[in-house]
Each structure stands twice: as C-alpha cells, then as structure tokens.
Design an enzyme around this catalytic site. Structure first.
Site, PDB file in Angstrom:
ATOM      1  N   ASP A 450       0.828  -1.205   0.000  1.00  0.00           N
ATOM      2  CA  ASP A 450       0.000   0.000   0.000  1.00  0.00           C
ATOM      3  C   ASP A 450       0.870   1.265   0.000  1.00  0.00           C
ATOM      4  OD1 ASP A 450      -2.332   1.512   0.125  1.00  0.00           O
ATOM      5  OD2 ASP A 450      -3.199   0.337   1.747  1.00  0.00           O
ATOM      6  N   ASP A 515     -10.973   2.231  -3.150  1.00  0.00           N
ATOM      7  CA  ASP A 515     -11.459   1.961  -1.796  1.00  0.00           C
ATOM      8  C   ASP A 515     -12.977   1.945  -1.752  1.00  0.00           C
ATOM      9  OD1 ASP A 515      -9.126   1.471  -0.515  1.00  0.00           O
ATOM     10  OD2 ASP A 515      -8.915   3.446   0.396  1.00  0.00           O
TER      11      ASP A 515
HETATM   12  C1  GLA Z   1      -5.752   1.991   2.163  1.00  0.00           C
HETATM   13  C2  GLA Z   1      -6.200   0.825   1.299  1.00  0.00           C
HETATM   14  C3  GLA Z   1      -7.252   0.038   2.032  1.00  0.00           C
HETATM   15  C4  GLA Z   1      -6.702  -0.457   3.343  1.00  0.00           C
HETATM   16  C5  GLA Z   1      -6.197   0.723   4.176  1.00  0.00           C
HETATM   17  C6  GLA Z   1      -5.477   0.262   5.415  1.00  0.00           C
HETATM   18  O1  GLA Z   1      -6.770   2.935   2.291  1.00  0.00           O
HETATM   19  O2  GLA Z   1      -6.661   1.276   0.064  1.00  0.00           O
HETATM   20  O3  GLA Z   1      -7.679  -1.050   1.240  1.00  0.00           O
HETATM   21  O4  GLA Z   1      -5.660  -1.358   3.099  1.00  0.00           O
HETATM   22  O5  GLA Z   1      -5.310   1.535   3.435  1.00  0.00           O
HETATM   23  O6  GLA Z   1      -5.001   1.307   6.167  1.00  0.00           O
END
Ligand code: GLA
Length: 709
Positions: A450, A515
């Site tokens: 990420d 997301d």
């Molecule tokens: C980002 C990702 C999510 C999740 C969060 C965790 O927003 O896109 O899918 O993994 O971080 O903090």
C-alpha cells in the site's frame, strides 16, 4: 547521414507506423490502419508536403519524436536540458537507425554539445500496441541538468478531434469525460508522487462519432508511478500531437560525464473499429508481455480481505472465526490487512515497525496462518513499506530517513511521512524487515503493498529532489522482495487506485482498484479502469451491505454481480451475513470460478454508455462461450427498456442462452426471462436483432451465459 534509410516502416496485422527520417531527426509520419505494400512511404511523404504560409517558417520545424530547441521547435520541446554551456539549445543529427524486426532504435548526437539522444520504438508482434522510450546521455565533462525528456511526441491527423480524459478522486477513480481537442494545450501534470487518483497518465483520442464498436481510436498511457506530464496540443499551424513524459523537479536529474537519463515507457494502441477493440489490444498486450501468469496457468483466487470487516480490531480468535466463516463460501485467499504490526491500533502509529505485534499476536502469526491454510486458503499480508508514522520506533531512531525539505513543515496527511528510498540504508532496512517476515512465515504467499499519502516534499538527505530516484528504488525493492520469495504475488494499492499504471505492473500482479466497494460507483470505476487494464488485475470486492464509504444499501445480488467481473473478493464482517446473503455469495463465487477463464482471458466488449445502464460482455477467444452483464443503474425513461444487443459473438454460430444471475428476481409480470432461458439462438440474432429487456427494478444486474452448441 546519406547511408541511413529515409523511411522506417513497422507493420503487423493490426497497424502500420511509418517514420520519416529525411530530416535531422525522425518523426512519426503515419500511424493508423494497416497500409499495404503498394502504398510506399515516399507517396505519403509527397502527400504531406506543406507549403510556406504567410508569416510562417519556410519549412516548419518538425514534430519529431523528441522535438528540440535545436530544431527551432515552437511547440512544447520534448527535451529540456541546461548546463554551464549552451546545452539548452541542443540540436541532434541522426547517426544510426538500428531496426530489428518490429523494433527500431534511433540514435542521434549533438557533437558540439556532447549529447546523445536515443529513442527506442517497438511494435508488438500481435497487437497494435507500440512502446516508446527515450534516453539522453551526457558525453561531455560538464554536468547537464535534465528538466524534461519525453518518451515520445506523437503527431496525429486532424480528423482525430476528441479527447477522452481521465479524472477522479479517492474512491472515484477513472472518471472519463470527452472534450473537443481545442486550440492550445491540454495539459495534465501530476506532482503527487504517486500515479494519483485524479490524473491517470493516459488519454484516448478519436474522431467524433467513434463508439465502442465503431470508428478509429488511439490510446496513450505512460508507464510511470510518480510524477508525470502529459499533453495534447493543437498548434496554430493546424498540426496536433500528444507528448508524454516524467515530470522532474528542478535539479532532480543531473548527468555527469557518461551518465544518462531514460524516460518511462509510453504505450500507444490503435483500433480501427471502436473503443472496445482498443481496450482488447491493451489487454492482450498486457497479458502476453507484462503479467507473469495467465488465467490458465494460475486462476485468480477469490480473496477475503479483513479491512472493511474489522479494520484495526485485530484479535486472533476473531480472525480465526472470520476464516471459518469465509472458507465455506469458496474463498481461496485470506488477506490480513492493516493492523498486525507493532503499535498499529489506529492510523496514528506503527508504520515503519514491521514486527508482529506481540500484544495482539502473543504466539506470532503462526496460529492464524496455520488456521487459514488449514482451511485450504492461501495467506496474504498488508505492508505500507514506503511510509513511517512519527509515532514509531523507526522514526524516533531515524527522523532523517523521511523525505523532507529544510525549514518547510510536513504537509499533514494520514499522520504519516514518506521514507527516502534514495537512501540505501532505508532500502536495506525495508528489505530486511519485509523478508524477515517472509522468512519467519514461509506460508505467506501474497503481499498487499500500500501507499497512502502524497509526496509533498520529496527532498532527500542532500536536499535534492528525489521523486525520480524514489520511483526507481521502489521498483527495485519490489523486485528484490519478489526474488527473495519466488512466486510471491504482490498487489499495488494506493488508497485504492492511486497507483494503477504500467510502470508498476511489471513488478506486481494486480491492483486494488478503489477503496469504494459501492457496487454502483464500482460499475463506473471499473468501466474506466477497463479502457487500459484487463479484468484479472482489477481487484473487485463484495463490500458490506451498507457501503462504508457512501452509506448506500445495496443488495447482495448487485454487489456480487459487479465484483464477479474483476479479480473477485469479499471484504466485510462475514458474521453479519444473513443466510440468504451467505447462500448468494456462495453461488456468486462458484459462478466467478466457472467463468474466470473467460473474464480473465477473453475479449471485453463494452456497450455504449446510455446514461442508464452499464452493459458489457466477455467473449472467449474462440467465440464459443461468453458472459454478458446488464446492470440497470437508473430507471428507464420509457415504460419498457430497450433491447440488449449482444456483441462480439460469431454470427454464424448458434448459442444456448442462459440467465445465470440472479437466481431469484422480483418482477412485475411474466416476461421474456421465462421464454428465453435455455433456448438456442444464432449469434446473428443475438447481435443484430438483440433481446428485449424485461422491466426490472433499477439497480438490478442480469448475467447471461452464452454457449455455442
Ligand atoms: C488503504 C487501502 C485500504 C486499506 C487501508 C489500510 O486505504 O486502500 O484497502 O488497506 O489503506 O489502512
């Protein structure tokens, strides 16, 4: 010079490119539909003769692959350099053209300013996709600063008058909008230090009237994961071109003697019959040249991701219960998201301390991993390696490891800073902590990688801008981690789809698309994503009943139908599922598994956007089977909706039509659904005549399987 060819032609069954090398530097004279051998480059050369216009240069400076001040370019230069002498005005002469099949390398030099310029162009053998990459080398003893080097500048014919652009935001990526290609410059610059949610480095251009199944179109995408500059210019003299390159900060690239800078790769695609075909060209190219496994060699396993299920609320017994709940649904991979490492109880702390949190996992991760793998699922884990929270042991020990610029306060962003990957000590630390986890837990076979903030102050320890180096170091680090654990798969995530591009995909295996798990939003996000990327790299999860991001309450049938067409997963607290939802999810996952060889290996045909529905189909390469989706987003303006026009089938084959989703439907009155099921129709009837759609509630999805008899 005289011994060099005057034209270079690259041609396959999909497209032809002709480069004019008569001048000092090569330029792309023709790119489009296949030309036969009777059409000689010389003919096109004559046909493109331009005369001296009033108050205009006798011969206009060309839009060469890398237009330079030396050529007297008055458009946007493709190379901007400066040094202690007159390097800014570099003008090159072609010195060599090396063609090897469908690949050609143009080499040029400016002997006076001691610079070499190289552009490599490769036409893929099987698709219309072309890759362009340019390099500038300093051959002199004085330093040369590179402000910009385009991958290529590509002239386009004047009938190409519409630009489809990509915009968006967090949770709403890949929003497309069409605009006229107006006079002046259409410029998109990205300085976020990630590919970004709002300025995807790509555009599509076509003549007005091009649709999903008809008309010419060109797609362009820069494979870069940090900062970029893309533009489409219409000049006063009527010529138009696109230009793509990395956006560099002042002083970011400084070349000592013998050093060179190479641009990211620009990918272009062409289709003579519509936007769906253009997407298929990119999908086929990516499948054959970039992905390391195919739908046949390793089908994409169904994910369970813990994020929207429990967020930071980690507890071994709870996680085991989640695993027990999701395994019987058909889940094949369990991904432990954010929250497993030291001090990470919320998003204010912990990033950088990549050690299993003993307070939460007193016996390490083994009990959970063994439980998950014992249920027959693979195990994946989340990292955000490039980041550090000020509240972490790492930052307390090494505040100097964060990218920053002197006397400028950090821009607050999710309570975290960005680590400086141009510092080898940082990279060694990250490599060690990540591989230590992989060594301690050999059953981990997947990483969600990420990256959750902008890089506002990309200054390194020397006070120099480091975004270019950061991007290169990131790719290298990912490759090293992959080499340390052959076969491990890595997902590129960036607060959803903030790092979706062909720069990072060669180093990773799939993207987290967005997301937003809201199925209605997802229909459009996934549609935008699909212009360049195939569905097997498009992470798509069935989210909670009440979407956490939009608050919308959507049926399990709709949520499943939408996720099924990507790399499917689920992401919610499965303890909240009703019996009906569990049953439906099980059926959806089984349906995904039965068809993923088509959705992940076949051809995508989108139907034109009518503002009411999002419709598309995936057809197997041999046109023997297909899966079509009708997603009614808004209620029709008429009492009865239009016909569903199947596409991409073989008109001469006969097909059995079966509605495979959903199993139960609310209807006003008996409809065509009962009459068509299991019936045989010719491809011709399904495509040319189409099928009357039933009157349904909005936000209903129908999925049809079509099989040749
Ligand atoms: C980002 C990702 C999510 C999740 C969060 C965790 O927003 O896109 O899918 O993994 O971080 O903090």
């Amino acid at each position: 010079m005289s011994s060099l060819p005057t034209f270079i032609k690259l041609s396959n069954e999909k497209t032809t490119l002709i480069f004019d090398c008569q001048g000092r530097m090569p330029s792309l004279m023709y790119y489009g539909a296949v030309l036969n051998d009777a059409t000689t480059p010389a003919m096109l050369g004559i046909l493109s003769t331009r005369q001296e216009a009033k108050c205009a240069p006798v011969i206009e400076p060309p839009i060469s692959l890398v237009p330079t001040h030396g050529e007297g370019v008055t458009g946007s230069p493709g190379l901007q350099v400066h040094g202690s002498k007159d390097q800014w005005s570099a003008g090159f002469e072609l010195t060599a053209i090396e063609q090897d099949g469908l690949s050609v390398v143009f080499k040029a030099s400016d002997n006076n300013r001691e610079l070499t310029l190289i552009t490599k162009v490769t036409l893929d053998a099987d698709t219309s996709v072309v890759s362009y990459q340019s390099t500038v080398q300093n051959d002199g003893s004085d330093k040369v600063n590179v402000n910009f080097l385009n991958a290529a500048s590509i002239p386009l014919s004047s009938h190409v008058d519409t630009i489809r652009s990509f915009e968006g935001r967090w949770s709403s990526e890949f929003v497309t909008s069409d605009q006229e290609w107006n006079f002046g410059s259409y410029v998109r610059e990205n300085r976020r230090g990630k590919t970004s949610h709002d300025t995807f480095p790509g555009l599509i251009t076509f003549p007005k009237g091009t649709t999903e199944q008809q008309g010419e179109c060109y797609g362009f995408h820069l494979g870069a994961s940090a900062n970029h500059s893309i533009r489409a210019d219409l000049m006063a003299d009527g010529r138009r071109y696109v230009q793509f390159g990395e956006l560099l900060f002042p002083g970011e690239v400084s070349l000592a003697e013998g050093e060179s800078y190479t641009s990211p790769v620009l990918y272009s695609g062409y289709a003579s019959e519509g936007l769906s075909l253009l997407s298929q060209e990119f999908h086929n190219y990516i499948r054959a040249n970039i992905l390391t496994h195919s739908a046949e060699s390793k089908p994409r396993p169904v994910h369970y991701n813990t994020w929207e299920g429990i967020y930071f609320d980690h507890d071994v017994d709870t996680l085991k219960t989640l695993a027990d709940k999701v395994a019987p649904l058909g889940i094949e991979r369990f991904v432990l998201d954010d929250g497993w490492f030291k001090g990470r109880r919320h998003d204010h702390a912990g990033l950088g301390d990549w050690f299993v949190d003993e307070a939460i996992y007193p016996d390490g991760l083994d009990p959970l991993i063994d439980h998950v793998t014992g249920l027959g699922m693979e195990f994946g884990i989340w990292f955000e390696p490039e980041m550090v929270n000020p509240d972490s042991d790492l930052f307390r020990a090494h505040p100097e490891w964060a990218l920053q610029t002197n006397n400028n306060p950090h821009v607050p962003f999710r309570h975290q800073y960005v680590l400086d990957l141009t510092n080898p000590e940082v990279v060694e630390y990250l490599y060690k902590v990540i591989t230590d986890i992989l060594t301690a837990y050999p059953k981990i076979s997947y990483i969600k990688w990420d990256m959750n903030r902008d890089v506002n102050h990309p200054g390194n320890l020397d006070g120099q801008p480091a975004m270019h180096g950061q991007m290169q170091a990131l790719y290298e680090l990912i490759d090293r981690v992959k080499a340390a654990r052959p076969g491990i798969e890595i997902e590129s995530c960036c607060s959803g789809g903030g790092r979706v591009d062909l720069g990072i995909l060669p180093h990773t295996d799939r993207f987290w698309t967005s997301d937003s798990n809201d199925a209605l939003d997802r229909l459009y996000i996934q549609r935008g994503f699909s212009f360049f990327f195939p569905s097997e790299v498009m992470g798509a999860h069935v989210g909670p009943r009440d979407c956490h991001i939009t608050g919308r309450n959507l049926s399990i049938e709709l949520r499943s139908a939408v996720a099924m067409f990507g790399h499917m997963g689920i992401e919610m607290d499965p303890r909240e599922l009703t019996d009906h939802e569990q049953e439906t999810l099980k059926e959806a996952i089984a349906l995904y598994k039965a068809h993923r060889h088509i959705t992940h290996g076949g051809d995508l045909f989108r139907m034109d956007d009518d503002g009411l529905n999002v419709n598309f189909g995936y057809v197997s390469k041999d046109k023997s089977e297909a899966l079509f989706a009708y997603n009614s987003v808004k209620e029709t303006t008429r009492t009865t909706p239009n016909k569903f026009q199947f596409v991409g089938l073989d008109p001469n084959k006969s097909y059995t039509l079966s509605r495979v989703w959903p199993n139960t439907l609310k209807e006003y009155s008996p409809s065509i659904l009962q009459k068509t099921d299991g019936q045989v129709f010719t491809g011709e009837a399904l495509m040319r005549f189409g099928m009357q759609l039933p009157v349904l509630f909005p936000q209903t999805s129908l999925i049809y399987s079509v099989k040749a008899v």
